[in-house]
Design an enzyme around this catalytic site. Structure first.
Site, PDB file in Angstrom:
ATOM      1  N   THR A 108       0.820  -1.214   0.000  1.00 23.65           N
ATOM      2  CA  THR A 108       0.000   0.000   0.000  1.00 23.65           C
ATOM      3  C   THR A 108       0.847   1.254   0.000  1.00 23.65           C
ATOM      4  OG1 THR A 108      -1.772  -1.151   1.174  1.00 23.65           O
ATOM      5  CG2 THR A 108      -1.803   1.245   1.263  1.00 23.65           C
ATOM      6  N   TYR A 166      -7.452   1.339  -4.389  1.00 18.67           N
ATOM      7  CA  TYR A 166      -6.096   1.592  -4.876  1.00 18.67           C
ATOM      8  C   TYR A 166      -5.481   0.294  -5.366  1.00 18.67           C
ATOM      9  CZ  TYR A 166      -4.555  -0.426  -0.441  1.00 18.67           C
ATOM     10  OH  TYR A 166      -4.349  -1.276   0.612  1.00 18.67           O
ATOM     11  N   SER A 190       1.249  -7.265  -0.480  1.00 15.92           N
ATOM     12  CA  SER A 190       1.843  -8.274   0.401  1.00 15.92           C
ATOM     13  C   SER A 190       0.959  -9.494   0.578  1.00 15.92           C
ATOM     14  CB  SER A 190       2.203  -7.667   1.758  1.00 15.92           C
ATOM     15  OG  SER A 190       1.053  -7.368   2.515  1.00 15.92           O
ATOM     16  N   GLN A 191      -0.279  -9.449   0.095  1.00 13.85           N
ATOM     17  CA  GLN A 191      -1.082 -10.673   0.074  1.00 13.85           C
ATOM     18  C   GLN A 191      -0.474 -11.695  -0.888  1.00 13.85           C
ATOM     19  OE1 GLN A 191      -2.088  -7.745  -1.094  1.00 13.85           O
ATOM     20  NE2 GLN A 191      -2.879  -7.976  -3.188  1.00 13.85           N
ATOM     21  N   THR A 196       1.238  -4.153   4.469  1.00 13.53           N
ATOM     22  CA  THR A 196       0.997  -4.431   5.884  1.00 13.53           C
ATOM     23  C   THR A 196       0.361  -5.801   6.136  1.00 13.53           C
ATOM     24  OG1 THR A 196      -1.141  -3.288   5.765  1.00 13.53           O
ATOM     25  CG2 THR A 196       0.772  -1.992   6.468  1.00 13.53           C
ATOM     26  N   ASP A 197      -0.276  -6.396   5.136  1.00  6.14           N
ATOM     27  CA  ASP A 197      -1.030  -7.629   5.376  1.00  6.14           C
ATOM     28  C   ASP A 197      -0.158  -8.768   5.879  1.00  6.14           C
ATOM     29  OD1 ASP A 197      -3.415  -6.461   4.710  1.00  6.14           O
ATOM     30  OD2 ASP A 197      -3.466  -7.221   2.658  1.00  6.14           O
ATOM     31  N   LYS A 251      -0.703  -7.230  12.951  1.00  4.28           N
ATOM     32  CA  LYS A 251      -1.716  -6.316  12.436  1.00  4.28           C
ATOM     33  C   LYS A 251      -3.035  -6.613  13.138  1.00  4.28           C
ATOM     34  CE  LYS A 251      -3.612  -4.491   8.119  1.00  4.28           C
ATOM     35  NZ  LYS A 251      -3.577  -4.544   6.637  1.00  4.28           N
ATOM     36  N   GLU A 295      -5.535 -28.631  28.292  1.00  5.54           N
ATOM     37  CA  GLU A 295      -6.727 -29.384  27.892  1.00  5.54           C
ATOM     38  C   GLU A 295      -6.379 -30.492  26.893  1.00  5.54           C
ATOM     39  OE1 GLU A 295     -10.616 -27.017  27.559  1.00  5.54           O
ATOM     40  OE2 GLU A 295      -9.088 -25.553  26.973  1.00  5.54           O
TER      41      GLU A 295
END
Length: 366
Positions: free
Chosen positions: A51, A64, A97-98, A130-131, A203, A322
């Site tokens: 981004t 964008y 970044s995905q 940022t992802d 994030k 557990e």
């Protein structure tokens, strides 16, 4: 005539002092500029897209496209950033970044290692979406063996947006990467005037500029145009770094997300598709349905490395609370969220570390 001027020696002294002062006044700007340029730290900026390098798209008011602006152009648009460091820029990729992948990770490591070995620079800044920034930062933390500052930076708004946060974030990242006090602190993430450590940062919001937080540890420092403040001294510890294969990809590790009414199908499908490791994004303290836990136990018996993590945004996953981890052959992620647990498990498997006990020890190392 004043007493001082009665001696020729005194006159010569005054004339000499005046001349020296004039020469000093005339020369000082150039001398200061030369001194400044030779003492500035050398920082390499590696662009990957995201981004921060995005441009507006007309398909929606806030739409964008990522990775359209080069790192060099991002730097050129920030007034005064050249006063912080001697800056060079290179483009590693131009993606959102995905789409971050093993190849880009390997390319980043190769370039940074070359810069370190050749003593080219004093710090590195990586512009990144940022992802998946926290995953790239944690990957680099586990493979880079240097005390040189490596800083990841991005933005929540594209470069063409009103109120774009990228320029300020990049300026701050340059301050951190060029500062001597940043050495020996591992890989850092800088956004919104805040400095985070790679292990803890995540994030936490889809769109807010305050999205990056470290819920289980807090930030390691703060930075702005006026100051740089670390909250603790750098810790002089030597963490064992993991080796990379000669070429990508890393071994396949799948994340299985736990939910109500879950059966064994997702776990069994991951095994069929060749997963060498499975990270459970479990409910609560890394738990899941009986069907899913049974399927994970069966996978572990087949040699698939199983690590329990949690889909909850903070807190530690504890052993044997557990779930009988000792009996079933599981490791737990402790403070690592599922996406970071996946990165570490990929690297461990690539290094031949698959025994549950050895895996657990690796997750416990800072």
């Amino acid at each position: 005539m004043p007493r001082l001027l009665q001696s020729g020696h005194s006159v010569r002294t005054i004339v000499g002092l005046a001349a020296a002062l004039m020469i000093g006044l005339l020369a000082s700007p150039t001398s200061a500029q030369q001194a400044s340029s030779t003492t500035l730290a050398r920082v390499l900026v590696l662009g990957t897209g995201g981004t921060i390098a995005g441009q507006a798209n007309a398909r929606a008011g806030n739409a964008y496209d990522s990775g359209k602006v080069s790192a060099a152009n991002l730097i050129a648009a920030i007034p005064g950033i050249d006063k912080l460091a001697q800056i060079s820029a290179e483009q590693i990729s131009s993606i959102g970044s995905q789409d971050m992948n093993d190849k880009v990770w390997f390319d980043l490591v190769k370039r940074i290692r070359t810069a370190v070995d050749n003593k080219e620079v004093d710090g590195v800044v990586i512009t990144h979406g940022t992802d998946t920034m926290e995953e790239t930062a944690f990957f680099l933390q586990n493979v880079l063996d240097t005390d040189m500052p490596v800083v990841l930076v991005g933005s929540m708004r594209p470069s063409t947006a009103i109120g774009a946060d990228g320029p300020a974030n990049l300026y701050d990242a340059m301050r951190v990467a060029s500062a001597p006090e940043s050495r020996g602190r591992g890989v850092l993430v800088v956004l919104n005037d805040t400095i985070h450590g790679a292990r803890w940062v995540q994030k936490t919001n889809t769109t807010s500029v305050q999205t990056f937080r470290s819920p289980d540890a807090g930030p390691v420092g703060y930075v702005d145009t006026g100051s740089l403040r670390f909250l603790q001294p750098a810790v002089a510890t030597k963490t064992t770094k993991l080796k990379l294969p000669d070429a990508p990809p890393l071994p396949r590790v799948d994340i299985i997300y736990s939910h109500a009414n879950m059966d064994a199908a997702e776990v069994e499908d991951a095994v069929k598709r060749g997963a060498k490791g499975i990270v459970l994004a479990g409910v609560g303290d890394g738990n899941s349905s009986k069907g899913a836990i049974d399927a994970l136990a069966a996978a572990a018996k087949q040699g698939v490395v199983v690590v329990r993590s949690t889909r909850v945004g903070s807190g530690y996953v504890n052993r044997n609370v557990e779930v009988e981890d000792d009996k079933l052959g599981f490791a737990v992620s402790l403070d690592l969220n599922p996406q970071k647990a996946r990165v570490l498990l990929e690297l461990l498997i690539a290094n031949g570390i698959t025994d549950p006990g050895a895996v657990q020890q690796a997750f416990a190392r800072p």
